[in-house]
Design a protein around this motif. Structure first.
Motif, PDB file in Angstrom:
ATOM      1  N   SER A 145      -1.782   1.924  -4.720  1.00 46.46           N
ATOM      2  CA  SER A 145      -3.037   2.259  -5.376  1.00 46.46           C
ATOM      3  C   SER A 145      -3.473   1.139  -6.337  1.00 46.46           C
ATOM      4  CB  SER A 145      -2.847   3.634  -6.021  1.00 46.46           C
ATOM      5  OG  SER A 145      -3.422   3.732  -7.217  1.00 46.46           O
ATOM      6  N   ILE A 146      -2.519   0.503  -7.017  1.00 46.98           N
ATOM      7  CA  ILE A 146      -2.868  -0.649  -7.876  1.00 46.98           C
ATOM      8  C   ILE A 146      -3.440  -1.789  -7.020  1.00 46.98           C
ATOM      9  CG2 ILE A 146      -1.775  -2.548  -9.157  1.00 46.98           C
ATOM     10  CD1 ILE A 146      -2.205  -0.305 -10.956  1.00 46.98           C
ATOM     11  N   LEU A 147      -2.836  -1.994  -5.837  1.00 46.58           N
ATOM     12  CA  LEU A 147      -3.346  -3.068  -4.965  1.00 46.58           C
ATOM     13  C   LEU A 147      -4.779  -2.760  -4.518  1.00 46.58           C
ATOM     14  CD1 LEU A 147      -0.154  -3.794  -2.825  1.00 46.58           C
ATOM     15  CD2 LEU A 147      -1.129  -5.200  -4.654  1.00 46.58           C
ATOM     16  N   ASN A 148      -5.037  -1.471  -4.248  1.00 49.19           N
ATOM     17  CA  ASN A 148      -6.412  -1.089  -3.866  1.00 49.19           C
ATOM     18  C   ASN A 148      -7.386  -1.343  -5.015  1.00 49.19           C
ATOM     19  OD1 ASN A 148      -5.606  -0.298  -1.362  1.00 49.19           O
ATOM     20  ND2 ASN A 148      -5.452   1.885  -1.865  1.00 49.19           N
ATOM     21  N   GLU A 149      -6.937  -1.030  -6.230  1.00 51.36           N
ATOM     22  CA  GLU A 149      -7.820  -1.251  -7.387  1.00 51.36           C
ATOM     23  C   GLU A 149      -8.121  -2.746  -7.563  1.00 51.36           C
ATOM     24  OE1 GLU A 149      -6.029   0.461 -10.865  1.00 51.36           O
ATOM     25  OE2 GLU A 149      -5.921   2.455  -9.971  1.00 51.36           O
ATOM     26  N   ALA A 150      -7.082  -3.569  -7.414  1.00 49.58           N
ATOM     27  CA  ALA A 150      -7.290  -5.022  -7.566  1.00 49.58           C
ATOM     28  C   ALA A 150      -8.264  -5.521  -6.503  1.00 49.58           C
ATOM     29  CB  ALA A 150      -5.959  -5.755  -7.461  1.00 49.58           C
TER      30      ALA A 150
END
Ligand SMILES: C[S@@+](CC[C@H](N)C(=O)[O-])C[C@H]1O[C@@H](n2cnc3c(N)ncnc32)[C@H](O)[C@@H]1O
Length: 343
Positions: free
Chosen positions: A317-322
């Motif tokens: 999910s952090i990768l999606n946000e980035a």
């Protein structure tokens, strides 16, 4: 009976910030209950990148104390919260001023920031003001999606000159533009064919000038959607650069039901004073170390993608946000303008 005719910028000003205005009543950034999504609301990584930038600037300025950061149009305080949660090196000198025109948002933001970051403290290095503080000060004035909410005047090229947009009885109404507006539009797009429309960002230009005048040394850093040249905006139809939103949806023409929706305009950055350095948000985030901040998440996801547990899903999910922040077709295409003062 017919109502009065109102120049568009005055109409939009009232519709956004008057007693029954969209922002006065609570128009909000946010994913679920909000009306639009912004970078700080997309990911805490945005605040982490701003924190890196603040530390770099603090060091460039020889570590002033106090180091004043004024965030203009701070909305619900998410960026301020995330800067402090990133624990920047400059924190001992940092005095953070949230400037927000809407009292509702100002009060809510102050409560959110103080309870999330300074629950145990008697004194907090954060204040919330309605307008810019008095200067001179040393530090950074930062704003995300402020200028697009400062209503422009709108002009249209006619056979003989320029006409200006007014609003009357919930409809658009065009009248000959005064000479000074005519001159500005002609200077910005000299060869505009008949029918060309363009925004005149007088309020934004004045606001940037005020911000620059506040600093004895420091930076003004503004993130927004728009283009570097008015001429490029003017090539597009007006409804593409002058838009309305309500609950994440486009909400039609801006002329009726004042206060019921956000009214926003792509920013023509060539109308802002001074000579800012302008880069794409994507490049700016990468230059503050966005990739390095998500390295752990890439490794985690790589190692557990076949049978992901909850921490691997959090990493995903952090990768999606980035990706969303740096998306070249979305937030990554926003512009970041930086002015340096006093060096
Ligand atoms: C699009 S919202 C952005 C909020 C926040 N910066 C974010 O990125 O989520 C713009 C905000 O600017 C505020 N605003 C508009 N004009 C302002 C001004 N002159 N001074 C301070 N805040 C202003 C509005 O009330 C609104 O909350």
């Amino acid at each position: 009976m017919h109502g009065p005719m109102t120049r568009f910028d005055r109409f939009a000003e009232e519709a956004l910030y008057g007693p029954k205005g969209f922002y006065t009543q609570g128009g909000n950034a946010g994913t679920e209950l909000g009306d639009f999504i912004t970078s700080p609301e997309t990911s805490t990584l945005f605040g982490a990148c701003v924190a890196v930038y603040l530390d770099r600037t603090w060091r460039d300025l020889q570590c002033p104390d106090p180091f004043v950061v004024v965030e203009a149009g701070s909305g619900r305080g998410t960026l301020c919260r995330d800067v402090f949660l990133s624990d920047p090196e400059c924190v001992t000198a940092l005095r953070y001023v949230m400037v927000e025109r809407s009292q509702l948002q100002r009060d809510a933001a102050f409560a959110v920031v103080t309870s999330s970051c300074f629950a145990e403290s008697n004194e907090v290095p954060v204040t919330a003001l309605k307008d810019l503080p008095a200067g001179p000060l040393t530090g950074v004035i930062v704003g995300n999606e402020l200028l697009d909410n400062l209503p422009p005047r709108v002009l249209r090229r006619t056979a003989t000159g320029w006409s200006e947009l007014y609003v009357k009885d919930g409809h658009e109404d065009w009248h000959p533009a005064p000479q000074e507006a005519h001159n500005m539009a002609t200077a910005l797009v000299p060869d505009a064919p008949q029918g060309t429309c363009l925004p005149l960002h007088l309020k934004s230009a004045v606001w940037v000038k005020r911000a620059l005048d506040l600093l004895d040394r420091g930076r003004v850093l503004l993130f927004d959607y728009g283009l570097e040249r008015t001429a490029d905006i003017a090539e597009r139809p007006m409804h593409e650069w002058l838009r309305t939103y309500r609950q994440h949806r486009r909400a039609g023409a801006p002329y009726a039901d004042a206060g019921s929706r956000d009214i926003t305009c792509d920013v023509a950055f060539d109308q802002l004073p001074g000579f800012p350095r302008i880069v794409l948000q994507r490049d700016w985030l990468l230059s503050q170390g966005l990739d390095g901040m998500t390295e752990w998440a890439r490794a985690k996801w790589r190692d557990s993608a076949r049978s992901p547990d909850s921490s691997a899903l959090a990493a995903r999910s952090i990768l999606n946000e980035a990706s969303a922040l740096a998306d070249p077709g979305g937030l990554g295409s926003f512009l970041v303008a930086e002015w340096q003062v006093g060096e």
